[in-house]
Design a protein around this motif. Sequence first.
Motif, mmCIF file in Angstrom:
data_model
loop_
_atom_site.group_PDB
_atom_site.id
_atom_site.type_symbol
_atom_site.label_atom_id
_atom_site.label_comp_id
_atom_site.label_asym_id
_atom_site.label_seq_id
_atom_site.Cartn_x
_atom_site.Cartn_y
_atom_site.Cartn_z
ATOM 1 N N MET A 174 0.838 -1.188 0.000
ATOM 2 C CA MET A 174 0.000 0.000 0.000
ATOM 3 C C MET A 174 0.883 1.251 0.000
ATOM 4 N N THR A 175 0.438 2.266 -0.735
ATOM 5 C CA THR A 175 1.179 3.529 -0.810
ATOM 6 C C THR A 175 0.347 4.637 -0.184
ATOM 7 N N ILE A 176 0.938 5.332 0.780
ATOM 8 C CA ILE A 176 0.250 6.383 1.518
ATOM 9 C C ILE A 176 0.925 7.721 1.233
ATOM 10 N N GLY A 177 0.134 8.699 0.853
ATOM 11 C CA GLY A 177 0.628 10.059 0.681
ATOM 12 C C GLY A 177 0.338 10.870 1.930
ATOM 13 N N VAL A 178 1.350 11.545 2.468
ATOM 14 C CA VAL A 178 1.204 12.355 3.676
ATOM 15 C C VAL A 178 1.365 13.815 3.276
ATOM 16 N N ILE A 179 0.280 14.572 3.331
ATOM 17 C CA ILE A 179 0.294 15.980 2.936
ATOM 18 C C ILE A 179 0.294 16.821 4.201
#
Length: 450
Positions: A174-179
């Motif tokens: 899984m790929t998580i983007g943290v903004i």
Amino acid sequence: MRTLFSLLYLLFIGSVSYSSEKQDTLKYRITLADKAKTPYSLEKPDAFLSPKAILRRQKQHIAIDSLDLPVCQEYIQEIEKCGVRILVTSKWENSVTVSCNKQKNIEEIQHLPFVREIELVWKGPSAPVRSTERDSISNAYQHIDSTYYGLSAKQLQLCNIDKVHEAGFRGQGMTIGVIDAGFHNADKITAMSNIRILGTHDFVDKRADIYAEDSHGMKVLSCMAMNQPHIMIGSAPEASYWLLRSEDTSSETLVEQDYWAAAVEFADSVGCDVLNTSLGYFEFDDKSLNYELRHLDGKYSLMSRQASRIAAKGMILVCSAGNSGKGRWKKITPPADAKDVITVGAVNKEGVLAPFSSVGHTADNRIKPDVVAVGEEACVMGTDGVQTHANGTSFASPLICGMVACLWQARPELTATQVITLVRSLGDRAQYPDNIYGYGIPDFQKGLNP
């Protein structure tokens, strides 16, 4: 090679940096009327979307539509000719955000036939202060022999994510983007050295060091990504992460929402599955722009409009509810009012609401927050490399975000909107949701089986 070059260009066109001795004092959002002159075709999406972004849509039977088409480059070039600098673009909004020093530049742009609307989103003379100094690091972290999860045990066990981990779902694949606002020292802290970071991108200032900026994003990241047994384990310790900066901590202006919108589209393009944002806005430096409760309809603010589109593109956004529960505002802060997102409030380790946690409903009477997790005295990593505690829905949100990633890993047959619905159903108040706890504390173990 031409297709690959075009794709890479499109992934990064959202953050164009220009060197200039003179600081621009005006920033505008220019909304365009159409994409009529695009050279791209919906039948050939590989020219403007990454393979993983396309695959994510295909798996969920999501059609590629006109929103996915990039902003017309010909229009961008015509706007640039008017003497402005391109900051970011948004294909979903079909907008271009620019900076300049002279009002006459914008008056010239207003007469372009493809321009629909122009809005001032920032006015100087103040400019972002680029951080260069780093906090000192001791790496004197605590080792807790009695529990594998270290100091983060209770905040994970409250939602039974430890049982999901034991079943073999720890976020792999899984790929998580943290903004967020910055990831201070995340590249130097020993206990964070094994986090799978795929890349970083700064939408506020391309020349800045994202690891020297604010520490908020680093603490948020630690809630999800830490993978040090007996020290600290995050909610998705084996997921992969993109670190994206959209928050300018030196001011509170509308342009930060433009940066955020560009970050979301970047995350989509590089194939993120889940996004976390522990940012929210309702008050600005220009008080005339402050939001009112009637604006919490999921579409008034740019961030909320953008957030409401995310699930339709096959991703899941998890966002913090806000920390205004004890203040004058009290309510959730955009983009927490968006549709088809998971808005997270804060409780303590006993499951009691944190007094600062913002409450719902939305202006159109949707339940918010959606769920709650530990955000009072949450275990996070400090900039010195030592575990510490922090308060805020900012930390409840990434805990849930990592849990969502693990759940989706276990249930890959589900679409983004189905996962959102499932998470709500796992709450301990799912039968009687309210505007304080939402659907309650979710039991993620219960979501493992169809």
